[in-house]
Write a protein that holds these residues in place. Structure first.
Motif, PDB file in Angstrom:
ATOM      1  N   ARG A  98       0.849  -1.202   0.000  1.00  0.00           N
ATOM      2  CA  ARG A  98       0.000   0.000   0.000  1.00  0.00           C
ATOM      3  C   ARG A  98       0.878   1.243   0.000  1.00  0.00           C
ATOM      4  O   ARG A  98       1.977   1.244   0.545  1.00  0.00           O
ATOM      5  N   ALA A  99       0.372   2.308  -0.629  1.00  0.00           N
ATOM      6  CA  ALA A  99       1.063   3.600  -0.609  1.00  0.00           C
ATOM      7  C   ALA A  99       0.008   4.699  -0.663  1.00  0.00           C
ATOM      8  O   ALA A  99      -1.120   4.485  -1.114  1.00  0.00           O
ATOM      9  N   GLU A 117      -5.908  13.359 -14.816  1.00  0.00           N
ATOM     10  CA  GLU A 117      -5.077  12.706 -15.838  1.00  0.00           C
ATOM     11  C   GLU A 117      -3.809  12.116 -15.217  1.00  0.00           C
ATOM     12  O   GLU A 117      -3.435  10.975 -15.502  1.00  0.00           O
ATOM     13  N   ALA A 118      -3.165  12.887 -14.345  1.00  0.00           N
ATOM     14  CA  ALA A 118      -1.931  12.425 -13.711  1.00  0.00           C
ATOM     15  C   ALA A 118      -2.207  11.294 -12.706  1.00  0.00           C
ATOM     16  O   ALA A 118      -1.469  10.310 -12.665  1.00  0.00           O
ATOM     17  N   VAL A 119      -3.263  11.430 -11.907  1.00  0.00           N
ATOM     18  CA  VAL A 119      -3.599  10.400 -10.928  1.00  0.00           C
ATOM     19  C   VAL A 119      -3.896   9.081 -11.631  1.00  0.00           C
ATOM     20  O   VAL A 119      -3.434   8.020 -11.199  1.00  0.00           O
ATOM     21  N   GLY A 126       1.285   2.444 -10.161  1.00  0.00           N
ATOM     22  CA  GLY A 126       1.280   1.835  -8.827  1.00  0.00           C
ATOM     23  C   GLY A 126       0.907   0.368  -8.850  1.00  0.00           C
ATOM     24  O   GLY A 126       1.549  -0.456  -8.188  1.00  0.00           O
ATOM     25  N   PHE A 127      -0.128   0.028  -9.608  1.00  0.00           N
ATOM     26  CA  PHE A 127      -0.576  -1.358  -9.646  1.00  0.00           C
ATOM     27  C   PHE A 127       0.301  -2.230 -10.550  1.00  0.00           C
ATOM     28  O   PHE A 127       0.653  -3.346 -10.188  1.00  0.00           O
ATOM     29  N   LEU A 132       1.459  -2.612  -6.154  1.00  0.00           N
ATOM     30  CA  LEU A 132       0.645  -2.276  -4.993  1.00  0.00           C
ATOM     31  C   LEU A 132      -0.672  -3.046  -5.040  1.00  0.00           C
ATOM     32  O   LEU A 132      -1.174  -3.379  -6.118  1.00  0.00           O
ATOM     33  N   HIS A 133      -1.234  -3.291  -3.872  1.00  0.00           N
ATOM     34  CA  HIS A 133      -2.574  -3.876  -3.772  1.00  0.00           C
ATOM     35  C   HIS A 133      -3.612  -2.781  -3.529  1.00  0.00           C
ATOM     36  O   HIS A 133      -4.753  -2.891  -3.958  1.00  0.00           O
ATOM     37  N   SER A 134      -3.177  -1.707  -2.826  1.00  0.00           N
ATOM     38  CA  SER A 134      -4.106  -0.603  -2.561  1.00  0.00           C
ATOM     39  C   SER A 134      -3.358   0.719  -2.531  1.00  0.00           C
ATOM     40  O   SER A 134      -2.179   0.789  -2.197  1.00  0.00           O
TER      41      SER A 134
END
Length: 182
Positions: A98-99, A117-119, A126-127, A132-134
C-alpha cells in the motif's frame, strides 16, 4: 513484502503531460506552489518562506527517491518545461502493498482535468510497476475538488477521522479514500 526501486527514475507520459524528476531548476515553481496560502489551504504543512525552504523540499524528495522510500514527479505540459505541479507516492508501506498518493497543482491550472489525468497514470504505475494492492489518499474533508478527482479515478471513501491531527493551533479532520487493485 514489496521491494521498491526507483532507479532509473521512471518518466511517465499522459496525453498532455510529462511526469519527470524534480530538479534544482524547479526551485522557483516549487516555492510558488508551497508559499501560496490558498494552494496550501488543505495541506497541513508549513508555507515555504524562501527559496531555501523550496530547495529543502526538493532535497527531501530526492533522498526518498534515492532510498526507495517514496517517489514524486514534477508535472509539466509536454510542450512546456515549466513545473505546474507535483504528484507522488508518500508513506509507502511495502509490507502492506500500500502507498499514499498526493498532489499539488498551480492554481492557474485548477479545473482542467490535469490532476485526474496524472492520478490515473499513477494508479496504473502503482498497480502494474510497483505491484501495490491498494492506494490511499488522505485529504481535508472540505477539499471538495480533491474529493471529486479521487471519485472520478475510482477511489472510495474509507474513513472520516475526527480531529485526528493538531495543526496550526487546532484539531483537524482527515478523510481517507482508497482504491484496491482490480
Amino acid at each position: 513484502m514489496l521491494d521498491f526501486n526507483f532507479t532509473p527514475f521512471p518518466i511517465i507520459e499522459t496525453e498532455r503531460l510529462i511526469l519527470d524528476r524534480l530538479t534544482d531548476k524547479d526551485v522557483q515553481e516549487v516555492f510558488d506552489l508551497r508559499s501560496n496560502p490558498e494552494n496550501m489551504k488543505y495541506i497541513p504543512r508549513p508555507l515555504a518562506k524562501n527559496h531555501e525552504d523550496a530547495m529543502e523540499l526538493i532535497k527531501m524528495i530526492d533522498e526518498k527517491i534515492d532510498t526507495n522510500e517514496g517517489i514524486n514527479w514534477s508535472v509539466r505540459f509536454k510542450n512546456d518545461s515549466k513545473l505546474i505541479g507535483i504528484i507522488g507516492y508518500y508513506r509507502m508501506q511495502p509490507e502492506n502493498y500500500r502507498a499514499e498518493i498526493g498532489y499539488i497543482l498551480s492554481p492557474n491550472h485548477h479545473g482542467k482535468g490535469i490532476v485526474t489525468e496524472a492520478v490515473n497514470q499513477l494508479i496504473k504505475y502503482g498497480f502494474e510497476s510497483l505491484k501495490l494492492h491498494s492506494i490511499e489518499a488522505v485529504i481535508d474533508p472540505e477539499n471538495y475538488a480533491s474529493e471529486k478527482v479521487l471519485q472520478k479515478c475510482g477511489f472510495v471513501k474509507e474513513a472520516h477521522l475526527k480531529e485526528v491531527e493538531f495543526w496550526d493551533g487546532k484539531f483537524i479532520d482527515k478523510v481517507i479514500y482508497s482504491l484496491l487493485e482490480k
